[in-house]
Write an enzyme that holds these catalytic residues in place. Structure first.
Site, short mmCIF file in Angstrom:
data_model
loop_
_atom_site.label_atom_id
_atom_site.label_comp_id
_atom_site.label_asym_id
_atom_site.label_seq_id
_atom_site.Cartn_x
_atom_site.Cartn_y
_atom_site.Cartn_z
N GLU A 57 25.24 -53.30 -44.52
CA GLU A 57 26.64 -53.95 -44.04
C GLU A 57 25.72 -55.34 -43.69
O GLU A 57 24.97 -55.33 -42.75
CB GLU A 57 26.71 -53.49 -42.52
CG GLU A 57 27.26 -52.13 -42.30
CD GLU A 57 27.41 -51.85 -40.88
OE1 GLU A 57 26.73 -50.88 -40.22
OE2 GLU A 57 28.23 -52.83 -40.37
N CYS B 75 29.29 -59.80 -37.21
CA CYS B 75 29.67 -60.14 -38.66
C CYS B 75 31.00 -60.45 -39.03
O CYS B 75 31.50 -61.10 -39.94
CB CYS B 75 29.07 -58.92 -39.65
SG CYS B 75 29.88 -57.54 -38.97
N ASN C 200 22.86 -57.45 -32.52
CA ASN C 200 23.89 -57.80 -31.96
C ASN C 200 24.73 -56.64 -31.45
O ASN C 200 25.52 -56.64 -30.52
CB ASN C 200 24.93 -58.58 -32.79
CG ASN C 200 25.34 -57.91 -34.11
OD1 ASN C 200 24.62 -57.13 -34.63
ND2 ASN C 200 26.52 -58.52 -34.58
#
Ligand code: NAP
Ligand code: G3H
Length: 484
Positions: free
Chosen positions: A259, A293, A163
Site C-alpha cells: 500500500e 495516502c 500515520n
C-alpha cells in the site's frame, strides 16, 4: 498493564518470543514529539544479528498456532479487540504525543481498529476451501476430486507507516493471525511506541510466544535484512512508493501486499452539488493535516463552476483550527521538520510559477497552515507530487476528458472522486480512471475496512480489506483424490 513494555525513563522494549527485551547493543532511538520536541521515549535499535531470532522464533511458533482451531484463534483476536478498546485513552494519549494526531482522530483510529479486529475474527472463520469435481472438465469424467484447503503462508513480515501506527499495524496482524500465520511486526520508528502498546494488547489477549514478535529499529538499518530473509514468507507493507519499490526489488520471490503513495484527484463536474463537494474536499484534503495516502491531493474542476466551488472551499478552510493535537486542533504539526520542508518546497515552486494563493502559506517550524492554491498548472510540482501535508492544489479544466487525462497522467493510481448529479456520467468517467477505487460524490478514503482497498501503478500491489487480506495471507492447497 503496560509497565512490562518499558523501563523507568520511558525506555521501551521489543517483543521477542513472549518476552519484552532490550537490544544487547545498547543502541536506542530517541523518539521526539513532533508537537514540542520533548522526548516521548526511547526504542530499541535491534541489530541484524538480533533480528534473526525474531524471525526464527516466529517460524517455530507458527506451526502450533496453525494447529489451534480457527474459533480459538478468533477468541484471541476478539479478546485483543476488547483490550484495545479498554485501553483506548492510554494509547490515544501516546499517539497524540508521538505522531501529533489530534485526540479525537487518535481515538477514532483506535475505535475503527477495534471494529476491524472483531470483524476479522468473524470473517476468518468463513474463509474456507472448496471441492471440485473433474466431471465439469471434458475428458476426465467423474474420475477425480480436488479438495482445496486454505493454508497459511508462514511468517508474515508486517511493516507499518507513521500515520496509522495502530490501524495499519493491526490491519496486517489480525488477518495474518486468523489465517494461521505468525507475524514479525516492524513498526515505523516514529510511531513505534504506539505500535508496541498494540503488541502488548495482543500479548495480554493470549497470542502465544513467538506468534507475534515486534521488532524496532530504523528501516534503513534492518529493513533490507528483514525483507530478504528466507524465512519470511510474505510481506505486508504500507509506506512510501520509494521504499515499497525498493522492497519489491530486493525481497525475492515472496508474495507481497504493498500500500503506497497516492495523488488522489477530486473531479468536479458542472452539475455537482457544490456544498457537498466542498465539504468532502476539505475534510478529505486536510484531516490529519493531509498525512493520509487517500487524502484529496488535487481538485480538477470544470471552469464554469470553479469560482463557486472555491468560495465554498475557502469558507470551510478558514474555519479549520490550527495548533496542538491535545486541544483537538484540525491542523497539527507535521511528523518531522524534513516533511514540512518538503511541503514548503512544493508550495514555493507553485507560488514562483504563478499559482494563485487563496489561503495559508504560513509556516511555523513543522506546523503548516492549511494552504490552497488556484490556477495550478501542469508545469508545477504540486500537480504531480504527493505533499503529505495540508496543501490543496486546484486545477481548472475545460471538460471531463481533460480531467481524466490529467488524473491518469499521474504516476499514482490509488483513488479518485467524481462529483456530479449525473450517475451515468459518473460511471463512464469511473471506468476510464486508472485507479483502484473511484468514489462517486464522496471523498477518497479507505474505509469501511471490509471494502477492497487497491492501489495500482506506483500506489501499490494487491488487494486489502478484511476478507481480501486474509485471502492474501493464505494460499490454496489442493489434494486430489483419484477415484477408481
Ligand atoms: P516510509 O518512509 O516508506 O516508511 C514506512 C515503513 O517502512 C516504516 O516502518 C519504515 O521504517 C519502513 N522502512 C524504511 N526503509 C525500509 C526498508 N529498506 N526496508 C523495509 N522497511 C523500511 O513511509 P512513511 O513516511 O512512514 O509513510 C508515508 C508514506 O506512506 C506516504 O507516501 C503515504 O502515501 C504512504 N502510505 C500509504 C498508504 C496506503 O494505504 N496506500 C497508507 C499510509 C501511508 P522507519 O520508520 O524505521 O524508517
Ligand atoms: O494513509 C493511508 C490510509 O490507508 C488511509 O486510510 O482513508 O481511512 O484515512 P483512510
Amino acid at each position: 498493564m503496560f509497565s512490562c513494555i518499558m523501563n523507568k525513563g520511558n525506555v521501551f522494549k521489543c517483543l521477542l518470543n513472549g518476552k519484552w527485551i532490550e537490544s544487547n547493543t545498547g543502541k536506542r532511538d530517541k523518539i521526539f514529539s513532533p508537537v514540542d520536541g520533548t522526548i516521548v521515549g526511547e526504542v530499541q535499535c535491534i541489530s541484524q544479528q538480533e533480528a534473526e531470532e525474531f524471525i526464527v522464533t516466529a517460524k517455530d511458533a507458527q506451526k502450533d498456532w496453525n494447529n489451534v482451531a480457527v474459533n480459538k484463534r478468533a477468541d484471541v483476536v476478539h479478546k485483543a479487540a476488547d483490550i484495545l478498546d479498554r485501553e483506548k485513552e492510554t494509547i490515544a494519549e501516546v499517539m497524540v504525543k508521538e505522531i501529533a494526531k489530534n485526540r479525537k482522530s487518535s481515538l477514532s483510529e483506535i475505535a475503527r481498529t477495534v471494529d476491524f479486529m472483531h470483524f476479522t475474527a468473524e470473517e476468518g472463520k468463513r474463509v474456507v476451501g472448496e471441492s471440485l469435481s473433474s466431471d465439469s472438465f471434458p475428458g476426465f469424467g467423474k474420475g477425480k476430486v480436488s479438495i482445496v484447503h486454505r493454508v497459511p503462508l508462514g511468517v508474515i513480515l508486517s511493516i507499518a507507516p507513521f500515520n496509522y501506527p495502530i490501524n495499519l499495524a493491526a490491519s496486517k496482524v489480525a488477518p495474518a493471525l486468523m489465517a494461521g500465520n505468525s507475524v514479525v511486526l516492524k513498526p515505523p520508528t516514529q510511531g513505534a511506541i504506539s505500535s508496541l502498546y498494540l503488541g502488548r494488547v495482543f500479548c495480554e489477549a493470549g497470542v502465544p510466544p513467538g506468534v507475534l514478535n515486534v521488532i524496532t529499529g530504523q528501516g534503513r538499518e534492518i529493513g533490507d535484512y528483514l525483507v530478504s530473509h528466507p524465512h519470511i514468507n510474505m510481506i505486508a507493507f504500507t509506506g512510501s512508493s520509494k521504499v515499497g519499490r525498493h522492497i519489491a526489488q530486493i525481497a525475492g520471490m515472496k508474495p507481497m501486499l504493498l500500500e503506497l503513495g497516492g495523488k488522489d484527484a477530486a473531479i468536479v463536474l458542472a452539475d455537482a452539488d457544490l456544498d457537498i463537494t466542498a465539504s468532502n474536499i476539505v475534510s478529505g484534503a486536510f484531516s490529519y493535516s493531509g498525512q493520509r495516502c487517500t487524502a484529496v491531493k488535487r481538485v480538477l474542476v470544470i471552469e464554469s463552476v470553479a469560482d463557486e466551488l472555491i468560495k465554498r472551499i475557502i469558507k470551510l478552510v478558514n474555519s479549520l483550527t490550527v495548533g496542538n493535537p491535545q486541544d483537538d486542533a484540525d491542523i497539527t504539526p507535521l511528523i518531522s521538520d524534513s516533511a514540512a520542508e518538503f511541503v514548503k518546497e512544493l508550495i514555493d515552486d507553485a507560488a514562483e510559477k504563478g499559482a494563485r494563493l487563496l489561503a495559508g502559506n504560513k509556516i511555523e517550524g513543522n506546523l503548516i497552515y492549511p494552504t490552497v492554491f488556484d490556477n495550478v498548472t501542469k508545469d508545477m510540482r504540486l500537480a504531480w507530487e504527493e505533499p503529505f501535508g495540508p496543501v490543496l492544489p486546484i486545477m481548472r479544466v475545460k471538460n471531463s476528458e481533460e480531467a481524466i487525462e490529467i488524473a491518469n497522467r499521474s504516476e499514482y493510481g490509488l483513488q479518485s472522486s467524481v462529483f456530479t448529479s449525473d450517475i451515468d456520467n459518473a460511471f463512464k468517467i469511473a471506468s476510464k480512471l486508472e485507479v483502484g477505487t473511484v468514489q462517486v460524490n464522496g471523498k477518497t478514503e479507505r474505509g469501511p475496512d471490509h471494502f477492497p482497498f487497491i492501489g495500482v501503478k506506483s500506489s501499490g500491489m494487491g488487494t486489502q480489506g478484511i476478507r481480501y487480506s486474509i485471502e492474501a495471507m493464505s494460499r490454496s492447497k489442493a489434494i486430489v483424490l483419484n477415484l477408481k
